[in-house]
Design an enzyme around this catalytic site. Structure first.
Site, short mmCIF file in Angstrom:
data_model
loop_
_atom_site.label_atom_id
_atom_site.label_comp_id
_atom_site.label_asym_id
_atom_site.label_seq_id
_atom_site.Cartn_x
_atom_site.Cartn_y
_atom_site.Cartn_z
N GLY A 179 0.74 -1.20 0.14
CA GLY A 179 -0.04 -0.10 -0.08
C GLY A 179 0.82 0.98 -0.02
N ASP B 258 1.31 -4.80 11.54
CA ASP B 258 1.07 -5.97 10.62
C ASP B 258 0.06 -6.97 11.39
OD1 ASP B 258 3.20 -7.48 8.54
OD2 ASP B 258 1.91 -8.78 9.64
N SER C 236 -13.80 -13.58 -3.39
CA SER C 236 -13.56 -13.30 -4.60
C SER C 236 -14.18 -14.33 -5.39
CB SER C 236 -11.96 -13.50 -4.85
OG SER C 236 -11.67 -14.00 -6.17
N TYR D 57 -4.88 -19.10 -3.92
CA TYR D 57 -5.30 -17.87 -3.63
C TYR D 57 -6.77 -17.78 -3.48
CZ TYR D 57 -7.79 -13.29 -4.65
OH TYR D 57 -8.74 -12.31 -4.33
N LYS E 76 -9.45 -17.61 0.05
CA LYS E 76 -10.86 -16.94 0.26
C LYS E 76 -11.93 -17.90 0.69
CE LYS E 76 -9.08 -12.79 -0.83
NZ LYS E 76 -9.02 -11.49 0.15
N ARG F 176 -2.62 -18.38 -19.82
CA ARG F 176 -1.81 -18.17 -18.35
C ARG F 176 -2.70 -19.42 -17.60
NH1 ARG F 176 -2.98 -12.47 -15.19
NH2 ARG F 176 -5.20 -13.53 -14.88
N ASP G 238 -6.58 -19.74 -15.45
CA ASP G 238 -7.62 -18.70 -15.84
C ASP G 238 -8.81 -19.36 -16.58
OD1 ASP G 238 -6.45 -16.17 -15.78
OD2 ASP G 238 -5.59 -16.16 -17.66
N1 UDP Z 1 -4.86 -11.06 -19.20
C1 UDP Z 1 -4.19 -10.77 -20.43
N2 UDP Z 1 -3.04 -10.07 -20.30
C2 UDP Z 1 -2.54 -9.64 -19.30
C3 UDP Z 1 -3.44 -9.38 -18.01
C4 UDP Z 1 -4.46 -10.36 -17.88
O1 UDP Z 1 -4.53 -11.20 -21.47
O2 UDP Z 1 -1.59 -8.76 -19.31
C5 UDP Z 1 -6.14 -11.69 -19.26
C6 UDP Z 1 -6.19 -12.75 -18.30
O3 UDP Z 1 -5.69 -13.80 -18.90
C7 UDP Z 1 -7.75 -13.13 -17.86
C8 UDP Z 1 -8.20 -11.59 -17.97
O4 UDP Z 1 -7.09 -10.89 -18.77
O5 UDP Z 1 -8.34 -13.84 -18.92
C9 UDP Z 1 -8.37 -10.91 -16.88
O6 UDP Z 1 -7.26 -11.02 -15.96
P1 UDP Z 1 -7.05 -10.18 -14.64
O7 UDP Z 1 -5.37 -10.50 -14.19
O8 UDP Z 1 -7.22 -8.66 -14.83
O9 UDP Z 1 -7.95 -10.76 -13.71
P2 UDP Z 1 -8.51 -11.96 -13.25
O10 UDP Z 1 -9.65 -12.58 -13.97
O11 UDP Z 1 -7.10 -12.96 -13.30
O12 UDP Z 1 -8.98 -11.88 -11.66
#
Ligand code: UDP
Length: 335
Positions: A39, A53, A119, A143, A147, A284, A287
């Site tokens: 932050g 903390d 989340s 992650y 949550k 990634r 996802d």
């Molecule tokens: N994404 C992307 N390029 C980037 C960052 C994110 O293509 O540099 C894609 C990611 O794979 C997902 C979407 O954008 O499909 C949203 O990602 P973000 O990390 O913003 O949020 P998340 O859904 O992971 O919480």
């Protein structure tokens, strides 16, 4: 409601800082607790603050002994899915163990209202979209598991200790303070909209699109982007509900509109009037192809009415912030 006293844990971060501003505007007495690991001191626009903390139970006890808080809002968790896969210990320690410390200090000092930043990651790969709160919970990364664990702990703490909580399951938090005073300042930044805007402003050479072979109309992932100001308003409504002795609850927060990565980039080109260079990358890890909220429960139960549900507006506010970001210093300890 007469001037509630609210502890905002993580009030120097992205969503927490917007929350502090909103609570102050509504006449609350606000104290921010933050360790400034991610932050920024200058993101706390008012109220009191304490640098501490959540691992430090002695500091928490001293704080709760010195003030009678009506409620605690907890924004201080680590949020990077990829990092949570590679460093789960860091995520379980902060997001679960430290949250337990906070809850135990609250219980010890008789503070009975808690609002938790949860989340959509608790759902994992959804089997039904739009996703409602009763959708099976099957997080696919540490992650999301942190949550979901805290949500389950909160159920037990209500039953045993009478601690009333509202867990808010955010979909994709985005945008910035409409007045331009605050915005998203993650370092490193991993989220789509700020990275797209860095590519538009020239702070980054391109935007890397992670996967174009998903089972979606244009092959890129679909997400439900929700404005940070609307998220904060939902917290304020949740606070009102808890102050009126409403019981514990869980709500999704999203607009119910899904946009693909390609659609977000196209919208950003329209808003910024810039050409954004795209580089295609492999998928990634972790996802899900499509995450869209059914947030009808929050609309009904909290009377939540998102004001900034237009993607272009969300991007325009983030763009105004990006346009002044080059002058903003990095966080203490940021890498
Ligand atoms: N994404 C992307 N390029 C980037 C960052 C994110 O293509 O540099 C894609 C990611 O794979 C997902 C979407 O954008 O499909 C949203 O990602 P973000 O990390 O913003 O949020 P998340 O859904 O992971 O919480």
């Amino acid at each position: 409601m007469t001037s509630p006293r609210i502890l905002v844990v993580g009030g120097a971060g992205y969503i927490g800082s917007h929350m502090v501003k909103l609570l102050l505007a509504h006449g609350c007495q606000v104290m921010t607790l933050d360790n400034f690991s991610t932050g920024y001191r200058d993101a706390i626009v008012g109220g009191e603050f304490v640098r501490a903390d959540l691992a430090d139970r002695t500091a928490l006890d001293a704080l709760f002994a010195s003030r009678a808080f009506d409620a605690v809002m907890h924004f201080a968790s680590f949020i990077q899915v990829g990092e949570s896969v590679n460093a789960p210990a860091k995520y379980y320690a902060n997001n679960v163990t430290n949250t337990l410390n906070l809850l135990d200090a609250m219980v010890a000092h008789g503070v009975k209202r808690f609002i938790f930043s949860s989340s959509a990651a608790v759902y994992g790969n959804p089997i039904l979209v739009p996703i409602a709160e009763d959708h099976p919970k099957a997080p696919i990364n540490p992650y999301g598991r942190t949550k979901w664990m805290v949500e389950q702990i909160l159920e037990d703490y209500d039953r045993a200790y009478g601690l009333k909580s509202i867990s808010l399951r955010y979909f994709n938090a985005a945008g910035a303070d409409p007045a331009g005073e605050l915005g998203e300042r993650h370092e490193p930044e991993t989220h789509l909209i700020p990275l797209v805007l860095r590519a538009a402003s020239g702070r980054a050479p391109d935007i890397k699109v992670f996967g174009r072979d998903y089972n979606t109309p244009d092959g890129t992932c679909i997400r439900d982007y929700v404005h940070v100001a609307d998220l904060c308003e939902a917290h304020r409504l949740a606070l009102t509900r808890l102050m009126q002795d409403g019981g514990s609850a869980v709500y999704n927060l999203g607009n119910g509109n899904g946009f693909s990565v390609a659609e977000v980039i196209a919208a950003a080109e329209r808003v910024t009037d810039c050409v954004i260079r795209i580089t295609h990358e492999p998928r990634r890890a972790g996802d899900p192809p499509r995450l869209v909220a059914d947030a009808s429960l929050a609309r009904k139960g909290l009377s939540w009415q998102p004001r900034f549900d237009c993607l272009e507006t969300i991007i325009a506010h983030a763009w105004a912030w990006e346009s002044k970001s080059t002058t903003i210093p990095l966080a203490e300890g940021a890498v």
